[in-house]
Scaffold this active site. Structure first.
Site, short mmCIF file in Angstrom:
data_model
loop_
_atom_site.label_atom_id
_atom_site.label_comp_id
_atom_site.label_asym_id
_atom_site.label_seq_id
_atom_site.Cartn_x
_atom_site.Cartn_y
_atom_site.Cartn_z
CG HIS A 12 -1.71 1.28 1.36
ND1 HIS A 12 -2.73 1.63 0.50
CD2 HIS A 12 -1.59 2.33 2.23
CE1 HIS A 12 -3.22 2.81 0.84
NE2 HIS A 12 -2.55 3.25 1.88
CG ASP A 34 6.24 -6.15 -3.71
OD1 ASP A 34 5.70 -7.27 -3.62
OD2 ASP A 34 5.94 -5.19 -2.99
CB THR A 86 10.40 -1.72 7.31
OG1 THR A 86 10.23 -1.77 5.89
CG2 THR A 86 9.90 -3.02 7.90
CG HIS A 143 -2.74 4.35 16.27
ND1 HIS A 143 -2.17 4.97 17.35
CD2 HIS A 143 -2.03 4.75 15.18
CE1 HIS A 143 -1.15 5.72 16.94
NE2 HIS A 143 -1.04 5.60 15.64
CE LYS A 147 0.23 1.78 16.74
NZ LYS A 147 1.22 1.38 15.69
#
Length: 251
Positions: A12, A34, A86, A143, A147
């Site tokens: 995404h 990827d 990341t 959030h 999460k």
């Protein structure tokens, strides 16, 4: 013009960053990495970073934590600066990033948002004014319900930014449910809310006698993190070895 490799290009965030770069004359994605590719990108995509043979000025990393080791091997071998976005990295991986940064430029931040990183600076100044005057400090972060970690890394980074300028006896309080005592004036309270599709909201309260100051940041989409990553990539182009963060980008 900054030439970038997008590590994790079909996730995404990789797609969002690709779109941003398509409309930015100062940066171009020249290759992607990827394991899954449907051929929709305008640039070549490699299944592994070790197979990438395209020269670039910087790498933007928004992939899985398990891919960071091979990425760091590549960065060290090719001497290509990298923006590490990341999350969920192990202590060993974080230590490796610090080691690699002694030989190659690496940028890593708890949050890539330009807004949040500006707030880090504001909070340091605010804490120096309000803490000595007896203001209580509280952080509330919100959030989405998927999460896993709580409190968020950003909430901890907000607290850390203030603690840098506070007395050593300040400490973090995550849970008061088992306490039956007056609030310690030296605690920084951190509360987490999880629900729905909230992208990210962080509020810092300085609560004093008859007045409250609130500093708040709301992310309405993950695009704010992508924009920050692109700004970081352009900043890192041509930089010498060292460990940088978003504070350096907005300095």
């Amino acid at each position: 013009m900054t030439r970038a490799i997008m590590h994790g290009c079909n996730g995404h965030m990789g797609r969002v960053i690709t779109g941003i770069c398509d409309n930015d004359k100062d940066i171009e994605i020249v290759a992607g990495v990827d394991p899954f590719d449907d051929g929709h990108n305008t640039y070549p995509v490699f299944s592994s970073i070790k197979d990438c043979n395209i020269e670039a000025d910087v790498i933007i990393d928004f992939a899985a934590a398990k891919a960071i080791d091979a990425l760091l091997d590549y960065v060290e071998e090719k001497k290509v600066p990298v923006v590490v976005c990341t999350t969920g990295l192990s202590d060993e991986q974080i230590a490796r990033i610090k080691d690699v940064s002694t030989r190659v430029a690496v940028l890593k931040s708890a949050n890539m948002s330009l807004g949040i990183n500006t707030i880090f600076k504001l909070l340091k100044e605010a804490a120096k004014v309000f803490a000595p005057e007896g203001f209580d400090i509280e952080i509330v972060e919100k959030h989405h319900n998927k999460k896993i970690d709580a409190p968020s890394g950003t909430a901890l980074a907000l607290a850390d930014s203030m603690k840098e300028v506070l007395d050593d006896d300040y400490f973090y309080r995550y849970d008061r449910s088992q306490l039956r005592e007056k609030r310690n004036p030296k605690e920084i309270g951190i509360s987490a809310v999880r629900g729905g599709t909230i992208v990210g909201e962080h509020e810092v309260f300085f609560a004093g006698e008859d007045e409250v100051i609130e500093i708040k940041h709301t992310a309405y989409s993950k695009a704010v993190f992508a924009k920050g990553a692109v700004s970081a990539a352009k900043f890192l182009n041509g930089k010498g070895a060292g460990l940088y963060d978003m504070g350096d980008v907005i300095a």
